[in-house]
Structure formats: C-alpha cells, structure tokens
Design a protein around this motif. Structure first.
Motif, mmCIF file in Angstrom:
data_model
loop_
_atom_site.group_PDB
_atom_site.id
_atom_site.type_symbol
_atom_site.label_atom_id
_atom_site.label_comp_id
_atom_site.label_asym_id
_atom_site.label_seq_id
_atom_site.Cartn_x
_atom_site.Cartn_y
_atom_site.Cartn_z
ATOM 1 N N PHE A 250 0.819 -1.205 0.000
ATOM 2 C CA PHE A 250 0.000 0.000 0.000
ATOM 3 C C PHE A 250 0.860 1.264 0.000
ATOM 4 O O PHE A 250 0.413 2.326 0.432
ATOM 5 N N THR A 251 2.075 1.156 -0.484
ATOM 6 C CA THR A 251 3.006 2.290 -0.405
ATOM 7 C C THR A 251 2.547 3.492 -1.214
ATOM 8 O O THR A 251 2.922 4.624 -0.899
ATOM 9 N N ASN A 252 1.723 3.269 -2.250
ATOM 10 C CA ASN A 252 1.283 4.400 -3.071
ATOM 11 C C ASN A 252 0.448 5.409 -2.287
ATOM 12 O O ASN A 252 0.441 6.603 -2.613
ATOM 13 N N VAL A 253 -0.274 4.937 -1.256
ATOM 14 C CA VAL A 253 -1.055 5.866 -0.435
ATOM 15 C C VAL A 253 -0.121 6.842 0.261
ATOM 16 O O VAL A 253 -0.338 8.066 0.249
ATOM 17 N N GLU A 254 0.931 6.316 0.878
ATOM 18 C CA GLU A 254 1.876 7.166 1.593
ATOM 19 C C GLU A 254 2.627 8.089 0.626
ATOM 20 O O GLU A 254 2.844 9.262 0.923
ATOM 21 N N THR A 255 2.999 7.554 -0.525
ATOM 22 C CA THR A 255 3.706 8.380 -1.514
ATOM 23 C C THR A 255 2.842 9.553 -1.962
ATOM 24 O O THR A 255 3.287 10.705 -2.012
ATOM 25 N N LEU A 256 1.583 9.262 -2.289
ATOM 26 C CA LEU A 256 0.669 10.309 -2.761
ATOM 27 C C LEU A 256 0.423 11.373 -1.695
ATOM 28 O O LEU A 256 0.547 12.568 -1.959
ATOM 29 N N LEU A 257 0.100 10.921 -0.484
ATOM 30 C CA LEU A 257 -0.287 11.875 0.548
ATOM 31 C C LEU A 257 0.895 12.625 1.155
ATOM 32 O O LEU A 257 0.704 13.627 1.848
ATOM 33 N N ASN A 258 2.114 12.173 0.883
ATOM 34 C CA ASN A 258 3.289 12.901 1.355
ATOM 35 C C ASN A 258 3.844 13.869 0.313
ATOM 36 O O ASN A 258 4.840 14.551 0.566
ATOM 37 N N MET A 259 3.170 13.949 -0.848
ATOM 38 C CA MET A 259 3.561 14.949 -1.835
ATOM 39 C C MET A 259 3.214 16.335 -1.288
ATOM 40 O O MET A 259 2.104 16.567 -0.805
ATOM 41 N N GLN A 260 4.170 17.283 -1.345
ATOM 42 C CA GLN A 260 3.951 18.595 -0.757
ATOM 43 C C GLN A 260 2.756 19.311 -1.392
ATOM 44 O O GLN A 260 1.990 19.992 -0.708
ATOM 45 N N LYS A 261 2.574 19.161 -2.699
ATOM 46 C CA LYS A 261 1.455 19.852 -3.346
ATOM 47 C C LYS A 261 0.108 19.282 -2.898
ATOM 48 O O LYS A 261 -0.884 20.015 -2.812
ATOM 49 N N VAL A 262 0.074 17.982 -2.581
ATOM 50 C CA VAL A 262 -1.162 17.383 -2.084
ATOM 51 C C VAL A 262 -1.444 17.855 -0.663
ATOM 52 O O VAL A 262 -2.566 18.251 -0.335
ATOM 53 N N LYS A 263 -0.412 17.834 0.196
ATOM 54 C CA LYS A 263 -0.601 18.302 1.573
ATOM 55 C C LYS A 263 -1.022 19.762 1.598
ATOM 56 O O LYS A 263 -1.900 20.156 2.392
ATOM 57 N N SER A 264 -0.431 20.553 0.743
ATOM 58 C CA SER A 264 -0.782 21.971 0.684
ATOM 59 C C SER A 264 -2.242 22.147 0.286
ATOM 60 O O SER A 264 -2.971 22.963 0.867
ATOM 61 N N ALA A 265 -2.688 21.396 -0.700
ATOM 62 C CA ALA A 265 -4.075 21.497 -1.157
ATOM 63 C C ALA A 265 -5.056 21.040 -0.089
ATOM 64 O O ALA A 265 -6.187 21.530 -0.027
ATOM 65 N N LEU A 266 -4.624 20.121 0.765
ATOM 66 C CA LEU A 266 -5.498 19.600 1.813
ATOM 67 C C LEU A 266 -5.444 20.426 3.094
ATOM 68 O O LEU A 266 -6.197 20.162 4.040
ATOM 69 N N GLY A 267 -4.556 21.391 3.136
ATOM 70 C CA GLY A 267 -4.414 22.191 4.338
ATOM 71 C C GLY A 267 -3.654 21.503 5.441
ATOM 72 O O GLY A 267 -3.839 21.777 6.628
ATOM 73 N N VAL A 268 -2.764 20.596 5.053
ATOM 74 C CA VAL A 268 -1.953 19.832 6.004
ATOM 75 C C VAL A 268 -0.578 20.483 6.126
ATOM 76 O O VAL A 268 0.004 20.903 5.120
ATOM 77 N N ARG A 269 -0.071 20.550 7.328
ATOM 78 C CA ARG A 269 1.256 21.116 7.546
ATOM 79 C C ARG A 269 2.300 20.372 6.713
ATOM 80 O O ARG A 269 2.290 19.148 6.639
ATOM 81 N N GLY A 270 3.232 21.120 6.157
ATOM 82 C CA GLY A 270 4.247 20.522 5.306
ATOM 83 C C GLY A 270 5.174 19.573 6.026
ATOM 84 O O GLY A 270 5.699 18.627 5.433
ATOM 85 N N ASP A 271 5.362 19.786 7.345
ATOM 86 C CA ASP A 271 6.280 18.944 8.103
ATOM 87 C C ASP A 271 5.597 17.706 8.674
ATOM 88 O O ASP A 271 6.241 16.868 9.312
ATOM 89 N N LEU A 272 4.299 17.562 8.452
ATOM 90 C CA LEU A 272 3.569 16.422 8.997
ATOM 91 C C LEU A 272 3.654 15.243 8.025
ATOM 92 O O LEU A 272 3.168 15.315 6.899
ATOM 93 N N LYS A 273 4.294 14.170 8.450
ATOM 94 C CA LYS A 273 4.471 13.009 7.582
ATOM 95 C C LYS A 273 3.296 12.056 7.724
ATOM 96 O O LYS A 273 2.863 11.744 8.838
ATOM 97 N N TYR A 274 2.784 11.597 6.584
ATOM 98 C CA TYR A 274 1.688 10.637 6.603
ATOM 99 C C TYR A 274 2.239 9.218 6.645
ATOM 100 O O TYR A 274 3.014 8.810 5.779
ATOM 101 N N ASN A 275 1.847 8.456 7.663
ATOM 102 C CA ASN A 275 2.128 7.024 7.747
ATOM 103 C C ASN A 275 0.797 6.287 7.763
ATOM 104 O O ASN A 275 -0.133 6.679 8.499
ATOM 105 N N LEU A 276 0.708 5.236 6.986
ATOM 106 C CA LEU A 276 -0.550 4.513 6.882
ATOM 107 C C LEU A 276 -1.004 3.989 8.237
ATOM 108 O O LEU A 276 -2.185 4.041 8.571
ATOM 109 N N CYS A 277 -0.063 3.470 9.025
ATOM 110 C CA CYS A 277 -0.378 2.973 10.364
ATOM 111 C C CYS A 277 0.630 3.517 11.366
ATOM 112 O O CYS A 277 1.819 3.602 11.066
#
Length: 404
Positions: A250-277
C-alpha cells in the motif's frame, strides 16, 4: 486518469475539525457527498489497527477513486458514495494526518476514542446542518468502539462490523481450530496451542488495569506460534507468502499523501508526515485491546439498531478466525432477546447478477454475511458484491434471496 491534485476538488470536503475535550487535537477527514442523492444516509468509515488511516479504504476499497501505479487516479465504479454521503476519518488522534500540538497526548481506550469521535461529529454536523436529518451509519473495520454512546447522542441507525475484535476470550480460542482445519499445523502442534489457549483465557479473566498487557502478550503468543509452525505464510491468505510489513503493498497511499502539493491542497502542515499505520497509537491502545466490547452491542439490538457483521471467506488466518469462526461464535453466543431465533434462522443465498455471491444468516436487526471469494479487504476483493451488500443492508433488503 486524473492528476493526483484533481481529486481534491472532487473530495467535496477535506481538512480538520478541532476536538474541544482534548489537548489541542485536530482530526483529519475526507467527506464525499453522494453521487446520486444528498438525502442518502451519512456513513462514517473507521479503519482500526488501531492506528491505521482510513485512506487505505478510501483508495483501495470503497472510496470514489483508486490509485494507479503511476499515482494518477481513476474513478471507482463501486465506490460507496454511489449510495451514501461518506466520511473517512483518521482516528484516534495521532493516526494519519490527525494530530495534537501536545505529542504526549494519545487516547488509550475506546471510551476516549468515542468521545473524540462524538466531538468530531458534532463539529461536522454543525458545518453541514443539511445532513443532520439523514440516516446515520457507522462502519467499523478491524475496530471496535463505544457505539452506545454515539447512539444515545447522535441517533445511530445502523452499525456494521468488518474484522471486528469484540470478544477476545472467544476469538483467540478460534485460532488453533482454524489452523488445524486448514492443515497449516499438525495435531501435536494443535495440542501445544490448546495449552496456550487455556493460559490466554485465564489471563483475560484477570485482565485489569495492571494485567491487560500481560493478557495481550500471552494471547498474541497463540498467533505468533501458529506463524512459526506454518512458516512464512501470508496471514491474510494462507496460500501465499507474506511480502511487506502488512502482507500487501500500500506504499502508493503514503507516496501520494506525502507529496507537498497534495498536503498543501489539503491544508496539512508541510512537516507532517503521513504514515498509513501508527505504531505509537497502536501501542497506546494496546491495554484496551483485551476488553470485551461485545457487551455493548445487545442494548443496540434491543433498541432496534441494525447490526451487520460481514467477512470474506478465502483462506485468511486473520479473517477466518476473527470473523467466520471467532466472530460467528461471539455473535451466536451474544445474549439478547433474539439470540435463539437468530441461531435457528436459515442460511440463505445472497445473489448478485444471478450468481451466489455470499451466504446470509439474519434475524430481526442482526445479520451475519459471509462473502465468497474475498479476503481481508472485502470491498477491494469483491467491489460489486460489497456495494450491493451496502445498499441492500441500508435499504432493508439484505434478506432478499434474489438479485436487486
């Protein structure tokens, strides 16, 4: 195919709500309005673990989109937004993009998790008052929750449990039985495991504030010993070998959601790393794992709240135990006014497109559905069947033998 950013505009709402009864906690969510009718039920999907983000389901199971290998997105023709207004939440705090400014604060029991979800939903319905009148359903996947609390305060219509860990004493006992039936252990190994079951049952009875972690360690040893006896099997499908930390990629979920442009669009802090679990969240909730939460369910049934327990039936060490054997046992053992009638009710065929796709036992508000040719993630393995299950159950037509 879509560029990853385009899904932001189609995720009708995504972002954070603050939780007033916690220390500066903010809970992240996606909300997709129904493709068909905004009067469709409101559904909240809660992935368990505990500590795994609901984006796994959103992108691989029943959300509006699937991720392709090159990280573009395609429509999911069987997304559950076809029949509901669906919310995917990262919970408890510390899971996925949900966080607190005080990193030392983590929920440690289902009561605390339920309180946070209640506060989240209060904020959600304040922001979306036009959905307050809709029917409201909770889907718990590999997860349990103090749903009675939410029912009393939010008017719950129905509860569905997939891979639910509700009654540890009954469910751990099922491990050796399935392993022997599946011939991945010998009779001699089974006898060894039965001794471990006795120790597990005793530890669960003594489970208290200081001993629940001990009980968890003793009982988890049953599962660990089965894996050591069986070798490198995929515990989600014992015919295969396990590859990767979750036996799925399921690595594609983490790859996608850790893209800076995606986090920016979602209103997520740039330094916040997404881990699936999150291991931190999982460990924080460990002591609560061994508590019997099945005792909360009969009151819901007596109030007429619909309960659906469902599972796949392929060769999964996790799911056949927890659902087809373990959950079947606690569902049948659960004391409520319809217990005997449920046990005597016939098993009927669940037909989709003219083919038998599942088997169903039901009585009154309680239904137990076994989906054929599905493993741990039923909507991923059988998307069309799971969508039919979803629609028929909410529409009160799950018991129909024919195809809708």
């Amino acid at each position: 195919m879509w560029d990853p950013l385009k899904f932001i505009s189609h995720a009708h709402h995504a972002g954070y709500y603050s939780l007033p009864r916690s220390k500066a906690a903010r809970m992240f969510y996606f909300f997709f309005e129904s493709r068909k009718n905004k009067n469709d039920p409101v559904v909240i999907w809660l992935t368990g673990g505990p500590g795994c983000g609901s984006e796994l389901a959103m992108f691989y199971e029943n959300g509006p989109f699937h991720i392709t290998k090159n990280l573009s997105l395609t429509w999911n023709d069987y997304g559950w937004d076809q029949a509901s207004n669906i919310i995917f939440v990262d919970q408890p705090t510390g899971t996925g993009f949900s966080y607190s400014s005080d990193n030392s604060v983590l929920r440690r029991d289902e009561t605390g998790v339920g309180t946070d979800l209640y506060d989240f939903l209060q904020e959600f319905f304040k922001a979306h008052p036009n959905f307050v009148k809709n029917d409201f359903y909770i889907f718990l996947v590999n997860h349990m929750l103090d749903t009675m609390f939410l029912h009393l305060h939010l008017g719950l219509t129905g509860l569905a449990i997939g891979n639910g860990f509700t009654n540890p004493a009954i469910q751990y006992e099922a491990y050796p039985d399935f392993a022997l039936q599946s011939r991945i252990i010998t009779e001699a190994q089974y006898d060894i495991l039965r001794k471990s079951v006795t120790l597990c049952e005793r530890a669960i009875k003594n489970c208290g504030e200081k001993s629940c972690l001990v009980a968890l360690e003793i009982c988890e040893n049953i599962f660990g010993r089965i894996l050591s006896f069986a070798g490198n099997i995929n515990y989600f499908d014992i015919r295969k070998k396990c590859e990767g930390s979750m036996c799925y990629n399921f690595t594609n979920v983490e790859t996608l959601l850790n893209m800076q442009k995606v986090k920016s669009a979602l209103g997520v802090r740039g330094d916040l790393k997404y881990n699936l679990c999150s291991i931190r969240v999982h460990n924080a909730m460990a002591e609560d794992t061994m508590r019997n939460l099945e005792v909360r369910i009969p009151a819901l049934l007596e109030d007429g709240i619909k309960l659906l327990v469902y599972a796949g039936e392929k060769r999964s060490l996790v799911d056949v135990i927890l659902i087809l054997i373990g959950n079947s046992r606690w569902v049948h053992a659960m004391k409520w006014s319809g217990q005997k009638a449920f046990g005597k009710s016939p098993v009927v065929k669940f037909v989709v497109d003219g083919a038998v796709a599942a088997s169903l036992r039901s009585h009154g508000p309680l239904s137990f559905l076994k989906v054929h040719e599905a493993e741990h993630l039923v909507p991923m393995d059988q998307p069309k069947v799971s969508l039919q299950m979803f629609k028929r159950w909410m529409g009160g037509k799950l018991k129909n033998k024919g195809d809708n």
